[in-house]
Structure formats: C-alpha cells, structure tokens
Design a protein around this motif. Structure first.
Motif, mmCIF file in Angstrom:
data_model
loop_
_atom_site.group_PDB
_atom_site.id
_atom_site.type_symbol
_atom_site.label_atom_id
_atom_site.label_comp_id
_atom_site.label_asym_id
_atom_site.label_seq_id
_atom_site.Cartn_x
_atom_site.Cartn_y
_atom_site.Cartn_z
ATOM 1 N N GLY A 105 0.899 -1.213 -0.132
ATOM 2 C CA GLY A 105 0.107 0.119 -0.069
ATOM 3 C C GLY A 105 0.791 1.166 -0.064
ATOM 4 O O GLY A 105 0.424 2.328 -0.550
ATOM 5 N N GLY A 106 1.748 1.167 0.779
ATOM 6 C CA GLY A 106 2.781 2.440 0.980
ATOM 7 C C GLY A 106 3.586 2.701 -0.542
ATOM 8 O O GLY A 106 3.577 3.953 -0.841
ATOM 9 N N VAL A 107 3.997 1.722 -1.164
ATOM 10 C CA VAL A 107 4.580 1.805 -2.452
ATOM 11 C C VAL A 107 3.760 2.312 -3.550
ATOM 12 O O VAL A 107 3.908 3.310 -4.120
ATOM 13 C CB VAL A 107 5.206 0.611 -2.855
ATOM 14 N N LEU A 108 2.736 1.671 -3.503
ATOM 15 C CA LEU A 108 1.544 2.164 -4.639
ATOM 16 C C LEU A 108 1.173 3.697 -4.246
ATOM 17 O O LEU A 108 0.794 4.301 -5.033
ATOM 18 C CB LEU A 108 0.489 1.302 -4.535
ATOM 19 N N ALA A 109 0.828 3.888 -2.860
ATOM 20 C CA ALA A 109 0.543 5.248 -2.630
ATOM 21 C C ALA A 109 1.509 6.338 -3.071
ATOM 22 O O ALA A 109 1.374 7.378 -3.693
ATOM 23 C CB ALA A 109 0.557 5.507 -1.090
ATOM 24 N N THR A 110 2.796 6.098 -2.965
ATOM 25 C CA THR A 110 3.677 6.920 -3.418
ATOM 26 C C THR A 110 3.967 6.974 -4.885
ATOM 27 O O THR A 110 3.948 8.195 -5.339
ATOM 28 C CB THR A 110 5.194 6.292 -3.048
ATOM 29 N N GLN A 111 3.926 5.767 -5.575
ATOM 30 C CA GLN A 111 3.795 5.722 -7.027
ATOM 31 C C GLN A 111 2.763 6.518 -7.545
ATOM 32 O O GLN A 111 2.887 7.457 -8.551
ATOM 33 C CB GLN A 111 3.721 4.346 -7.576
ATOM 34 N N TRP A 112 1.592 6.375 -7.108
ATOM 35 C CA TRP A 112 0.339 7.072 -7.624
ATOM 36 C C TRP A 112 0.308 8.660 -7.231
ATOM 37 O O TRP A 112 -0.200 9.408 -7.980
ATOM 38 C CB TRP A 112 -0.855 6.412 -7.282
ATOM 39 N N ALA A 113 0.721 8.879 -6.125
ATOM 40 C CA ALA A 113 0.759 10.314 -5.845
ATOM 41 C C ALA A 113 1.818 11.109 -6.706
ATOM 42 O O ALA A 113 1.564 12.186 -7.234
ATOM 43 C CB ALA A 113 1.333 10.539 -4.401
ATOM 44 N N LYS A 114 3.114 10.541 -7.150
ATOM 45 C CA LYS A 114 4.008 10.922 -7.930
ATOM 46 C C LYS A 114 3.155 11.183 -9.488
ATOM 47 O O LYS A 114 3.469 12.274 -10.204
ATOM 48 C CB LYS A 114 5.260 10.061 -8.277
ATOM 49 N N ALA A 115 2.275 10.323 -9.751
ATOM 50 C CA ALA A 115 1.420 10.344 -11.237
ATOM 51 C C ALA A 115 0.419 11.363 -11.159
ATOM 52 O O ALA A 115 -0.082 11.523 -12.192
ATOM 53 C CB ALA A 115 1.142 8.961 -11.410
ATOM 54 N N GLY A 116 0.346 12.110 -10.042
ATOM 55 C CA GLY A 116 -0.724 12.968 -9.746
ATOM 56 C C GLY A 116 -1.993 12.763 -9.338
ATOM 57 O O GLY A 116 -2.920 13.696 -9.168
ATOM 58 N N HIS A 117 -2.128 11.573 -8.752
ATOM 59 C CA HIS A 117 -3.552 10.928 -8.237
ATOM 60 C C HIS A 117 -3.525 11.637 -6.661
ATOM 61 O O HIS A 117 -2.609 11.963 -5.978
ATOM 62 C CB HIS A 117 -3.482 9.621 -8.127
ATOM 63 N N LYS A 118 -4.699 11.825 -6.265
ATOM 64 C CA LYS A 118 -5.042 12.337 -4.780
ATOM 65 C C LYS A 118 -5.157 11.212 -4.165
ATOM 66 O O LYS A 118 -5.937 10.311 -4.428
ATOM 67 C CB LYS A 118 -6.331 12.981 -4.829
ATOM 68 N N ILE A 119 -4.418 10.928 -3.245
ATOM 69 C CA ILE A 119 -4.394 9.678 -2.194
ATOM 70 C C ILE A 119 -4.823 9.809 -0.727
ATOM 71 O O ILE A 119 -4.492 10.893 -0.179
ATOM 72 C CB ILE A 119 -2.957 9.338 -1.926
ATOM 73 N N PHE A 120 -5.681 9.157 -0.499
ATOM 74 C CA PHE A 120 -6.348 9.352 0.801
ATOM 75 C C PHE A 120 -5.965 7.981 1.568
ATOM 76 O O PHE A 120 -6.548 6.642 1.415
ATOM 77 C CB PHE A 120 -7.945 9.244 0.788
ATOM 78 N N LEU A 121 -5.347 8.033 2.763
ATOM 79 C CA LEU A 121 -4.801 7.000 3.521
ATOM 80 C C LEU A 121 -5.926 6.564 4.457
ATOM 81 O O LEU A 121 -6.256 7.468 5.024
ATOM 82 C CB LEU A 121 -3.623 7.227 4.255
ATOM 83 N N GLY A 122 -6.466 5.223 4.485
ATOM 84 C CA GLY A 122 -7.638 5.116 5.361
ATOM 85 C C GLY A 122 -7.049 4.125 6.264
ATOM 86 O O GLY A 122 -6.530 3.125 6.325
ATOM 87 N N VAL A 123 -7.069 4.708 7.697
ATOM 88 C CA VAL A 123 -6.426 3.971 8.793
ATOM 89 C C VAL A 123 -7.420 3.685 9.932
ATOM 90 O O VAL A 123 -8.236 4.734 10.022
ATOM 91 C CB VAL A 123 -5.034 4.571 9.220
ATOM 92 N N ARG A 124 -6.909 2.902 10.766
ATOM 93 C CA ARG A 124 -8.015 2.744 12.252
ATOM 94 C C ARG A 124 -7.594 4.017 13.046
ATOM 95 O O ARG A 124 -8.644 4.549 13.640
ATOM 96 C CB ARG A 124 -7.632 1.502 12.681
ATOM 97 N N ASP A 125 -6.409 4.503 13.109
ATOM 98 C CA ASP A 125 -5.941 5.437 14.281
ATOM 99 C C ASP A 125 -5.169 6.253 13.234
ATOM 100 O O ASP A 125 -4.199 6.227 12.937
ATOM 101 C CB ASP A 125 -5.379 4.856 15.265
ATOM 102 N N THR A 126 -5.772 7.590 13.024
ATOM 103 C CA THR A 126 -4.997 8.554 12.274
ATOM 104 C C THR A 126 -3.737 9.280 12.943
ATOM 105 O O THR A 126 -3.041 9.862 12.445
ATOM 106 C CB THR A 126 -6.034 9.863 11.885
#
Length: 203
Positions: free
Chosen positions: A12-33
């Motif tokens: 999840g972390g690697v894909l979040a980074t790759q997709w953020a670099k590509a210009g996508h908006k990333i929302f990390l969904g976690v139990r404890d923010t």
C-alpha cells in the motif's frame, strides 16, 4: 483519480507513493489517524490521512492491501460504494476471509462496487521499481468488471509497469493468487531473491 489506500504497509505504501507521483489524490485509510504504519507517506504530494470510512467516501478507487482475514469486516464498513472500484491486492496464502476463498470474492459478494484483483503478483520492490534496464515488468489482473479492469490497467501504467494482462474472469482470481505464490516460491523458498519478476514475451 481519487484513491483510498487501505493498508499502509509495504504494498500500500509503495503504490500510494507511485500514484501520488503520477498526480493522483491519495487518501490513506487507517484505524488510528494519530498512530499508523507509514506516516512518512504524508510527505508525498497530494496525500492525506483519514479514518477508513472517510477515505472511502472521498475516493473513486479503493486499494485494499490489508490482511485477507479483515476483508469481510472491511466490506461491511465500506457501506455504499456503488460506482467505485475496489482493487484487491491481497493474497490468501496463510490467512483468508472466514466465509470466502479470497478477499476478492468477499468484496464481490458483500459490496456493490466494481472489483478487480491486481497488484498481488509480485513483491513490493517491483512495484517501487519495475524497470529492469532493457525491459519493464508486467502486471496482471482478474475479475468480471471491465470498468475495474480499465482502472487497473491505467494504474499499472502509472506505477511503471509496461503492460497489465488480463488473467480472465472472477473464476481466475484464485489462479492469479497461485501465480503470486509462484513468485514467492522462487524469490523466497528457492532463494532467487526478491529482485526477480514476470514478463510476458512474444515470438
């Protein structure tokens, strides 16, 4: 695209980074923010952290990279996800949902989203860098939704893969998970190392 990442570990972390670099908006969904794995991901552009339900509500695409045994609980917590795409990046190798063979099948049965299996067939290192010099690795997907598959293809390209090949309908999801197990067998159990990947070649 607006993408929720459920599971902020290696994949999840690697894909979040790759997709953020590509210009996508990333929302990390976690139990404890306030206390979650992958806090450094917030250094990525266009990345923010939310509780799981809020991340899902804000998104068009939901990547699930959390342990498979949580799939049924997650499906219930997502509530109405009609019109959204769920990408199941998990593998039911050591654990699986209580009532389904894979997370994919749980999401397909328990939500009204379009579901696709993808980003499960190789190590996170290859998702971070699929470039092997004279070639780029391929990604693979399975499921019955053409809409979800079109999203998976685009996001595979955005992560740097050369192609995203279709393994087939929902009945091929378990085959794709076994394909992932083949990578794990070669990389880990046969001690080839994690710097190996799959590429389809044509004569």
């Amino acid at each position: 695209m607006k993408i929720a990442i459920i599971g902020t570990g290696n994949v999840g972390g690697v894909l979040a980074t790759q997709w953020a670099k590509a210009g996508h908006k990333i929302f990390l969904g976690v139990r404890d923010t306030t206390d979650f794995k992958g806090k450094d991901l917030l250094k990525n552009e266009n990345t923010s952290v939310h509780n799981i339900q809020e991340a899902v509500n804000l998104s068009e695409i939901i990547l699930v990279a959390s342990p498979p045994q949580f799939a049924e609980h997650l499906a219930a917590s997502f509530e109405d996800v009609e019109g959204k795409v769920i990408i199941d990046a998990t593998n039911s190798i050591r654990t699986k949902p209580e009532n389904y063979p894979t997370s994919f099948h749980a999401f397909e049965a328990l939500t009204n989203a379009d579901v696709v299996k993808c980003f499960n067939s190789t190590g996170f290192e290859n998702m971070e860098n699929p470039d092997y010099g004279d070639l780029r690795l391929d990604m693979f997907m399975a499921g019955k939704s053409d809409n979800a598959k079109s999203v998976a293809v685009q996001l595979s390209m955005d992560a740097g893969f050369e192609n995203c090949y279709d393994f087939g309908n929902s009945d091929k999801v378990e085959l794709l998970e076994n394909f992932a197990l083949s990578w794990i067998n070669l990389a880990i159990f046969q001690k080839m190392g994690r710097g190996i990947g799959f590429k389809v070649v044509f004569r």
